[in-house]
Design a protein around this motif. Structure first.
Motif, PDB file in Angstrom:
ATOM      1  N   UNK A 377       3.951   2.267 -85.422  1.00  0.00           N
ATOM      2  CA  UNK A 377       4.791   1.124 -85.078  1.00  0.00           C
ATOM      3  C   UNK A 377       5.926   1.507 -84.163  1.00  0.00           C
ATOM      4  N   UNK A 378       7.112   0.959 -84.435  1.00  0.00           N
ATOM      5  CA  UNK A 378       8.276   1.193 -83.588  1.00  0.00           C
ATOM      6  C   UNK A 378       9.321   2.042 -84.302  1.00  0.00           C
ATOM      7  N   UNK A 379       8.868   2.909 -85.170  1.00  0.00           N
ATOM      8  CA  UNK A 379       9.792   3.787 -85.875  1.00  0.00           C
ATOM      9  C   UNK A 379      10.305   4.878 -84.950  1.00  0.00           C
ATOM     10  N   UNK A 380      11.475   5.388 -85.288  1.00  0.00           N
ATOM     11  CA  UNK A 380      12.018   6.522 -84.561  1.00  0.00           C
ATOM     12  C   UNK A 380      11.887   7.788 -85.383  1.00  0.00           C
ATOM     13  N   UNK A 381      12.075   8.927 -84.725  1.00  0.00           N
ATOM     14  CA  UNK A 381      12.071  10.211 -85.428  1.00  0.00           C
ATOM     15  C   UNK A 381      13.200  11.095 -84.924  1.00  0.00           C
ATOM     16  N   UNK A 382      14.203  10.477 -84.298  1.00  0.00           N
ATOM     17  CA  UNK A 382      15.350  11.242 -83.820  1.00  0.00           C
ATOM     18  C   UNK A 382      16.068  11.924 -84.977  1.00  0.00           C
ATOM     19  N   UNK A 383      16.078  11.261 -86.135  1.00  0.00           N
ATOM     20  CA  UNK A 383      16.739  11.821 -87.308  1.00  0.00           C
ATOM     21  C   UNK A 383      16.173  13.173 -87.712  1.00  0.00           C
ATOM     22  N   UNK A 384      14.917  13.447 -87.317  1.00  0.00           N
ATOM     23  CA  UNK A 384      14.271  14.710 -87.686  1.00  0.00           C
ATOM     24  C   UNK A 384      14.444  15.781 -86.610  1.00  0.00           C
ATOM     25  N   UNK A 385      15.218  15.479 -85.566  1.00  0.00           N
ATOM     26  CA  UNK A 385      15.427  16.454 -84.503  1.00  0.00           C
ATOM     27  C   UNK A 385      14.408  16.380 -83.390  1.00  0.00           C
ATOM     28  N   UNK A 386      13.620  15.296 -83.342  1.00  0.00           N
ATOM     29  CA  UNK A 386      12.636  15.133 -82.270  1.00  0.00           C
ATOM     30  C   UNK A 386      13.216  14.226 -81.177  1.00  0.00           C
ATOM     31  N   UNK A 387      12.779  14.464 -79.948  1.00  0.00           N
ATOM     32  CA  UNK A 387      13.228  13.697 -78.796  1.00  0.00           C
ATOM     33  C   UNK A 387      12.169  12.679 -78.418  1.00  0.00           C
ATOM     34  N   UNK A 388      12.590  11.450 -78.145  1.00  0.00           N
ATOM     35  CA  UNK A 388      11.650  10.426 -77.716  1.00  0.00           C
ATOM     36  C   UNK A 388      11.028  10.823 -76.378  1.00  0.00           C
ATOM     37  N   UNK A 389       9.698  10.824 -76.314  1.00  0.00           N
ATOM     38  CA  UNK A 389       9.005  11.148 -75.066  1.00  0.00           C
ATOM     39  C   UNK A 389       9.391  10.127 -73.997  1.00  0.00           C
ATOM     40  N   UNK A 390       9.395  10.513 -72.721  1.00  0.00           N
ATOM     41  CA  UNK A 390       9.829   9.594 -71.657  1.00  0.00           C
ATOM     42  C   UNK A 390       9.059   8.280 -71.675  1.00  0.00           C
ATOM     43  N   UNK A 391       9.820   7.188 -71.629  1.00  0.00           N
ATOM     44  CA  UNK A 391       9.236   5.855 -71.615  1.00  0.00           C
ATOM     45  C   UNK A 391       9.247   5.242 -70.218  1.00  0.00           C
ATOM     46  N   UNK A 392      10.086   5.770 -69.327  1.00  0.00           N
ATOM     47  CA  UNK A 392      10.218   5.243 -67.978  1.00  0.00           C
ATOM     48  C   UNK A 392      10.398   6.394 -67.001  1.00  0.00           C
ATOM     49  N   UNK A 393      10.172   6.111 -65.734  1.00  0.00           N
ATOM     50  CA  UNK A 393      10.399   7.090 -64.686  1.00  0.00           C
ATOM     51  C   UNK A 393      11.894   7.228 -64.427  1.00  0.00           C
ATOM     52  N   UNK A 394      12.266   8.309 -63.771  1.00  0.00           N
ATOM     53  CA  UNK A 394      13.685   8.516 -63.499  1.00  0.00           C
ATOM     54  C   UNK A 394      14.148   7.945 -62.177  1.00  0.00           C
ATOM     55  N   UNK A 395      13.219   7.450 -61.345  1.00  0.00           N
ATOM     56  CA  UNK A 395      13.582   6.976 -60.013  1.00  0.00           C
ATOM     57  C   UNK A 395      12.952   5.621 -59.735  1.00  0.00           C
ATOM     58  N   UNK A 396      13.464   4.964 -58.688  1.00  0.00           N
ATOM     59  CA  UNK A 396      12.921   3.693 -58.219  1.00  0.00           C
ATOM     60  C   UNK A 396      12.834   3.742 -56.702  1.00  0.00           C
ATOM     61  N   UNK A 397      11.735   3.272 -56.145  1.00  0.00           N
ATOM     62  CA  UNK A 397      11.608   3.250 -54.687  1.00  0.00           C
ATOM     63  C   UNK A 397      12.349   2.040 -54.123  1.00  0.00           C
ATOM     64  N   UNK A 398      12.617   2.093 -52.834  1.00  0.00           N
ATOM     65  CA  UNK A 398      13.178   0.937 -52.131  1.00  0.00           C
ATOM     66  C   UNK A 398      12.089   0.323 -51.273  1.00  0.00           C
ATOM     67  N   UNK A 399      12.122  -0.988 -51.137  1.00  0.00           N
ATOM     68  CA  UNK A 399      11.113  -1.686 -50.350  1.00  0.00           C
ATOM     69  C   UNK A 399      11.165  -3.174 -50.610  1.00  0.00           C
ATOM     70  N   UNK A 400      10.074  -3.855 -50.310  1.00  0.00           N
ATOM     71  CA  UNK A 400      10.021  -5.297 -50.541  1.00  0.00           C
ATOM     72  C   UNK A 400       9.964  -5.575 -52.038  1.00  0.00           C
ATOM     73  N   UNK A 401      10.699  -6.603 -52.468  1.00  0.00           N
ATOM     74  CA  UNK A 401      10.818  -6.924 -53.884  1.00  0.00           C
ATOM     75  C   UNK A 401      10.039  -8.194 -54.176  1.00  0.00           C
ATOM     76  N   UNK A 402       9.254  -8.150 -55.276  1.00  0.00           N
ATOM     77  CA  UNK A 402       8.370  -9.260 -55.621  1.00  0.00           C
ATOM     78  C   UNK A 402       8.580  -9.589 -57.093  1.00  0.00           C
ATOM     79  N   UNK A 403       9.198 -10.752 -57.335  1.00  0.00           N
ATOM     80  CA  UNK A 403       9.519 -11.123 -58.711  1.00  0.00           C
ATOM     81  C   UNK A 403       8.255 -11.510 -59.469  1.00  0.00           C
ATOM     82  N   UNK A 404       8.221 -11.130 -60.755  1.00  0.00           N
ATOM     83  CA  UNK A 404       7.112 -11.524 -61.612  1.00  0.00           C
ATOM     84  C   UNK A 404       7.091 -13.030 -61.769  1.00  0.00           C
ATOM     85  N   UNK A 405       5.900 -13.613 -61.773  1.00  0.00           N
ATOM     86  CA  UNK A 405       5.743 -15.044 -61.993  1.00  0.00           C
ATOM     87  C   UNK A 405       5.720 -15.384 -63.477  1.00  0.00           C
TER      88      UNK A 405
END
Length: 584
Positions: A377-405
């Motif tokens: 589920x959506x439990x955490x394990x930070x309390x046990x000394x574990x680090x959450x694996x990356x959920x997102x990238x660290x960068x964003x490109x620039x360019x044309x922007x297209x909003x979700x419909x």
């Protein structure tokens, strides 16, 4: 048949060693009339790319095609680091089987390629995902040993030339080892294969900036994998861990039905340690806590000598089984194939006898240091000394922007260097030059995956103004070797925005309210609703007084009712917008 001798000293007096047409061959007799043989090749899924994944499996299927109507018990297997063809029958049948496999590898029946593609897709559709199917992806990314988490994407687009070249360069005599349960190499065996080179096991990649780490998976199961150095102590520790989890989580806690651990060689020097426990929804927190506590006890607390002795005695009994030499053939052959050290039974016994509780505790610490834990589920394990694996990238490109419909807070960005999808919580970015696979559809859809396992799906029907020229920008930048063409979809399978979701309108610039922060628009909406509600209540009170008053002014009541229509319509609109936002 041409044979020459090669003799690892560790196997002297136990297993016969020779070469057959250049293929290292191990043999030892087994009681009974049947013979079993296995032909290993040092090539597997981890040698492929995501865009060609399934290539080795295709070769395996094509090599076995001619044998599909025989009564012989045979099969093939494509693992991460090897491919195996094996068969059991009388000596003549096994020889004919191996000869046929090698003949097919010399000249694959490529005319059947499209048929075998369909067979593999059907096989994949019926294959159930295991509890730990996503852990390789999170640990290694979309490459190397992480490819076992993916479907065999490459079977859609690899060409006959690619399949033929893969067979010629990877299924060679220098990249093979044969084992057979026989007193000698049978007459008539023909292992003629192309000449090539021995490929080392693929180097491991990493998608984890830090370990121990965790990520959220499916409900009902807790899974941990670690990478440890291959050793007798590590193999013993896996059994000790399995027994400890069973005792703590099932026998004492009553949280799990199944709790176990496994040790599997990954490559020449490292192995994968896997631990698993199931849980009911109401017990999942207890299982996660108990899982972590058991590992902490083994690395920091006390491991009973009796636990070690019990596992050691169980392993020592394996050396006393009938036909021990024949039973050892697959393991010895795989060690030779991967270039791992080969130990005699006496050396293996000595290593088992030398394992101490301190050794097990050291393995436990090594396992925890590289641990990746899948929590339900959506439990955490930070309390046990574990680090959450990356959920997102660290960068964003620039360019044309297209909003979700579908969601005004989600935006697709198509740039010159890559694509990004931005959300309030973070962004996912795929750079074109490192894209490991891009699926393409005739309707314009594109699915890009990066080496870290992050993926961006570009669906022109779900984003504003994703025109053919923007798709052309992506197509021109992604390496051709990463492109995987997929067939056209039926019109009803092309995704459309969910009904009832407000669709942003196209414009050359930002609308008059796009600069207003979301929180400010929310407060403004609530204030407007309060004013409109007060107006409606005041108007209602006025209408009642006009009707029941001494003058009975029906005309005035009607006039006030007309004035009430706009605020009532406004309240209805605000209510509908609120419901739509809650559904997102």
């Amino acid at each position: 048949m041409k044979t020459t001798e090669f003799a690892p000293e560790a196997l002297a007096g136990l297993i016969g060693c020779t070469t057959t047409q250049g293929v290292p061959t191990l043999y030892a007799p087994r009681q009974g009339g049947e013979v079993t043989a296995g032909l290993f090749f040092r090539v597997g899924r981890a040698d492929e790319t995501l865009a060609t994944s399934g290539l080795t499996h295709l070769v395996e299927h094509l090599a076995l095609h001619r044998l599909q109507l025989t009564d012989l018990h045979y099969n093939g297997a494509t693992a991460n680091a090897y491919t195996l063809f094996h068969a059991t029958g009388d000596e003549e049948e096994v020889v004919a089987h191996l000869n046929s496999v090698c003949a097919a590898l010399r000249e694959l029946p490529l005319a059947r390629l499209d048929t075998e593609r369909e067979i593999l897709r059907t096989e994949a559709a019926g294959r159930a995902n295991g509890a730990n199917s996503q852990l390789p992806l999170w640990r290694y990314g979309a490459q190397g040993y992480g490819l076992s988490s993916y479907s065999e994407l490459g079977i859609w687009g690899v060409t006959p030339e690619q399949v033929g070249e893969w067979a010629r360069t990877r299924f060679t005599r220098e990249n093979a080892v044969l084992w057979i349960t026989s007193e000698s190499v049978p007459e008539g065996l023909d292992l003629t294969l192309p000449s090539g080179t021995r490929f080392p096991a693929p180097a491991a990649t990493s998608a984890l900036p830090a370990t121990p780490a965790y990520f959220c998976g499916e409900d009902g199961q807790v899974v941990l994998t670690s990478v440890v150095r291959r050793s007798t102590a590590a193999a013993v520790f896996a059994d000790v861990l399995g027994r400890a989890l069973f005792q703590d989580l099932r026998q004492e806690g009553g949280y799990s039905y199944s709790a176990q651990a496994d040790y599997t060689p990954r490559d020449t020097d490292f192995a994968t340690l896997t631990a698993y426990a199931d849980a009911l929804p109401t017990k999942q927190d207890a299982v996660v806590g108990g899982f972590v506590d058991t590992l902490a006890r083994l690395r920091n607390g006390t491991i009973a000598q009796s636990e070690l002795d019990s596992v050691r005695n169980k392993k020592l009994k394996l050396y006393d089984v009938p036909d021990f030499a024949a039973a050892s053939l697959p393991g010895y052959a795989l060690d030779l194939l991967l270039g791992h050290r080969v130990l005699s039974p006496a050396e293996q016994r000595a290593e088992l006898a030398a394992v101490t509780v301190a050794d097990l505790r050291e393995v436990a610490r090594e396992a925890w240091a590289s641990a990746l834990l899948q929590v339900p589920g959506h439990r955490g394990a930070d309390w046990a000394g574990l680090t959450l694996a990356p959920q997102y990238s660290g960068t964003t490109v620039t360019g044309s922007r297209h909003q979700s419909l579908e969601n005004e807070n989600v935006t697709l960005v198509i740039g010159e260097e890559g694509v990004s999808v931005t959300t309030p919580r973070g962004a996912v970015t795929i750079a074109y030059d490192t894209c490991v696979a891009m699926t393409t559809r005739p309707d314009g859809a594109r699915g890009l995956t990066g080496p870290d396992g992050f993926a961006v799906t570009v669906e022109p029907t779900l984003y504003l103004d994703v025109t053919p020229d923007r798709i052309a920008t992506i197509d021109a930048a992604v390496p051709e070797t990463a492109v995987v063409p997929l067939p056209a979809r039926a019109p009803e399978r092309i995704p459309r925005p969910r009904q009832g979701t407000p669709r942003p309108q196209a414009s050359k610039g930002p609308g008059p309210a796009t600069w207003v922060p979301t929180w400010l628009r929310t407060i403004g909406g609530w204030l407007l609703a309060v004013v409109a509600a007060a107006w409606v209540l005041l108007g209602g009170f006025t209408i009642v007084r006009a009707i029941i008053g001494p003058d009975g002014d029906l005309g005035g009541a009607f006039a006030v009712a007309l004035i009430e229509v706009p605020p009532v319509m406004l309240l209805r609109r605000l209510y509908l917008v609120h419901r739509i936002r809650r559904r997102r």
